[in-house]
Design an enzyme around this catalytic site. Sequence first.
Site, PDB file in Angstrom:
ATOM      1  CE  LYS A 131       5.520   1.135  -2.358  1.00 44.30           C
ATOM      2  NZ  LYS A 131       6.380  -0.183  -1.790  1.00 44.30           N
ATOM      3  CG  ASP A 182       8.456   3.782   0.438  1.00 45.77           C
ATOM      4  OD1 ASP A 182       8.289   3.549  -1.252  1.00 45.77           O
ATOM      5  OD2 ASP A 182       8.052   2.429   1.115  1.00 45.77           O
ATOM      6  CB  ILE A 227      -2.289  -8.915   4.253  1.00 40.88           C
ATOM      7  CG1 ILE A 227      -3.422  -8.479   5.696  1.00 40.88           C
ATOM      8  CG2 ILE A 227      -2.103  -8.086   2.780  1.00 40.88           C
ATOM      9  CD1 ILE A 227      -3.290  -7.551   5.811  1.00 40.88           C
ATOM     10  CG  ASP A 234       3.804   1.429   4.931  1.00 42.86           C
ATOM     11  OD1 ASP A 234       4.107   0.798   5.518  1.00 42.86           O
ATOM     12  OD2 ASP A 234       3.734   0.630   3.444  1.00 42.86           O
ATOM     13  CE  LYS A 245       7.152 -13.225   3.385  1.00 40.27           C
ATOM     14  NZ  LYS A 245       8.148 -14.100   3.503  1.00 40.27           N
ATOM     15  N   GLY A 268       8.938  -5.944   5.809  1.00 39.06           N
ATOM     16  CA  GLY A 268       8.053  -7.413   6.892  1.00 39.06           C
ATOM     17  C   GLY A 268       7.071  -7.738   6.082  1.00 39.06           C
ATOM     18  CB  VAL A 297       1.333  -6.931   6.127  1.00 36.53           C
ATOM     19  CG1 VAL A 297       0.063  -6.288   6.489  1.00 36.53           C
ATOM     20  CG2 VAL A 297       2.461  -5.325   5.723  1.00 36.53           C
TER      21      VAL A 297
HETATM   22  P1  ADP Z   1       3.858  -2.561  -0.257  1.00 32.68           P
HETATM   23  O1  ADP Z   1       3.728  -1.817   0.350  1.00 32.68           O
HETATM   24  O2  ADP Z   1       5.129  -2.779  -0.698  1.00 32.68           O
HETATM   25  O3  ADP Z   1       3.187  -3.470  -1.210  1.00 32.68           O
HETATM   26  P2  ADP Z   1       3.658  -3.572   2.681  1.00 32.68           P
HETATM   27  O4  ADP Z   1       4.700  -4.232   3.267  1.00 32.68           O
HETATM   28  O5  ADP Z   1       3.862  -2.350   3.202  1.00 32.68           O
HETATM   29  O6  ADP Z   1       4.685  -3.786   1.649  1.00 32.68           O
HETATM   30  O7  ADP Z   1       2.510  -4.020   2.222  1.00 32.68           O
HETATM   31  C1  ADP Z   1       2.474  -5.495   2.046  1.00 32.68           C
HETATM   32  C2  ADP Z   1       1.223  -5.899   2.140  1.00 32.68           C
HETATM   33  O8  ADP Z   1       0.424  -5.741   2.932  1.00 32.68           O
HETATM   34  C3  ADP Z   1       0.762  -5.447   0.730  1.00 32.68           C
HETATM   35  O9  ADP Z   1      -0.090  -6.361  -0.012  1.00 32.68           O
HETATM   36  C4  ADP Z   1      -0.320  -3.718   1.559  1.00 32.68           C
HETATM   37  O10 ADP Z   1      -1.630  -3.613   0.688  1.00 32.68           O
HETATM   38  C5  ADP Z   1      -1.320  -4.827   2.498  1.00 32.68           C
HETATM   39  N1  ADP Z   1      -1.070  -3.318   3.690  1.00 32.68           N
HETATM   40  C6  ADP Z   1      -0.024  -3.039   3.509  1.00 32.68           C
HETATM   41  N2  ADP Z   1      -1.302  -1.735   5.147  1.00 32.68           N
HETATM   42  C7  ADP Z   1      -1.794  -2.130   5.445  1.00 32.68           C
HETATM   43  C8  ADP Z   1      -3.421  -1.930   6.186  1.00 32.68           C
HETATM   44  N3  ADP Z   1      -2.910  -0.676   6.918  1.00 32.68           N
HETATM   45  N4  ADP Z   1      -4.445  -2.352   5.588  1.00 32.68           N
HETATM   46  C9  ADP Z   1      -4.344  -3.164   4.902  1.00 32.68           C
HETATM   47  N5  ADP Z   1      -3.013  -3.793   4.446  1.00 32.68           N
HETATM   48  C10 ADP Z   1      -2.321  -3.412   3.906  1.00 32.68           C
HETATM   49 MG    MG Z   2       3.770  -0.543   2.077  1.00 33.51          MG
END
Ligand code: ADP
Ligand code: MG
Length: 344
Positions: free
Chosen positions: A181, A179, A64, A196, A66, A70, A72
């Site tokens: 945001k 965090d 999905i 998060d 980064k 890490g 996702v």
């Molecule tokens: P950030 O929050 O800075 O975007 P993350 O590593 O938390 O970085 O998320 C990476 C990507 O995965 C983002 O596009 C985020 O929207 C998506 N994502 C994170 N957690 C979930 C979740 N539980 N369900 C769906 N998408 C998610």
């Molecule tokens: Mg996130």
Amino acid sequence: GSIIDSNGTIQSIESDKTMSTESDRMTPRLESVEERDNIWPRQNSLSLKEWDIPYDDLNLGAMIGKGRFGTVYRGNWHGDVAVKLLKEDFLDDEHAIEAFKLEVAIFKNTRHENLVLFMGACMKPPRLAIVTSMCKGNTLYTHIHLRRDKFNLNKTTLIAQQIAQGMGYLHRRGIVHKDLKSKNIFLENEKVIITDFGLFSVTKLVYDNNLGLGIPYGWLCYLACELIRNLKPCRPTNEDLPFTKSSDTYAFGTIWYELLCGEFPFKSQPPESVIWQVGRGMKQSLANLQASRDVKDILMMCWSFQADDRPDFNQLFTTLERLPKKRLARSPSHPIQLSRSAES
Ligand code: ADP
Ligand code: MG
């Protein structure tokens, strides 16, 4: 402090403060929920094993995105899940792995309708991952900054109230988000889902050297004055910044601003300039914001220079609840009809 043994069980390390005799332990002691929650790792041996998901049981799908800590992936484990796979560089660090397990121990105790559902974790290096429910819908960031959706004041307030409720719950459990945001808040239909929380301390800050000071873009404007003042150029590791419940409130203020204005505070100003201003207690000007005094006051309170002057999330919830509900502009010829449609 506490450690996690090879069985994934949290064991206490008795420090001076926690040293107690057998008879002390037998004596019942009254304590608040919050106090009890904060000290449970010392009192209980709590197995994390029941939350362990063998890595091979997960069917990983498409990536999905980064983030800082890490990658996702979409996954399947008894239904759709999101799998956060921790960065590899993390694995050399014993302390980081221990921190990860502690975060998982905290994470698994959260149950609130505005918080993402924790489902389990892979805790055997080299595969460290957190499995949560898959959020549907878009993040507030996507709504506000990419799709440029406009929410009216009623909807904005409802969103903010749900954030305040989820955050109030986390704080009550002694968890600081660190965090908060718009990228970590999903909007599923009308429902807010916060993600998060607490994970920040297990991440190493990745400094992007292209940005001079190396501060990740879109992060700075959530940092409270006291955090900004503690930033050091090119901090080598994730030396802890002094995050508190009040610094979460500051970040909430920024989200309230994004919801109202459709952009970040200090938009298009270089990081150096934002750091200089916020560190001295200067705030984004609200001169161009068309909103009532009450609405602006929330921003000013959340962005207070002194952490103690910022409201907690229960207070924020109440303040938001009291905001006058804005009605659609009435046409003089059909006042009643229009005011009804504004309520629906
Ligand atoms: P950030 O929050 O800075 O975007 P993350 O590593 O938390 O970085 O998320 C990476 C990507 O995965 C983002 O596009 C985020 O929207 C998506 N994502 C994170 N957690 C979930 C979740 N539980 N369900 C769906 N998408 C998610
Ligand atoms: Mg996130």
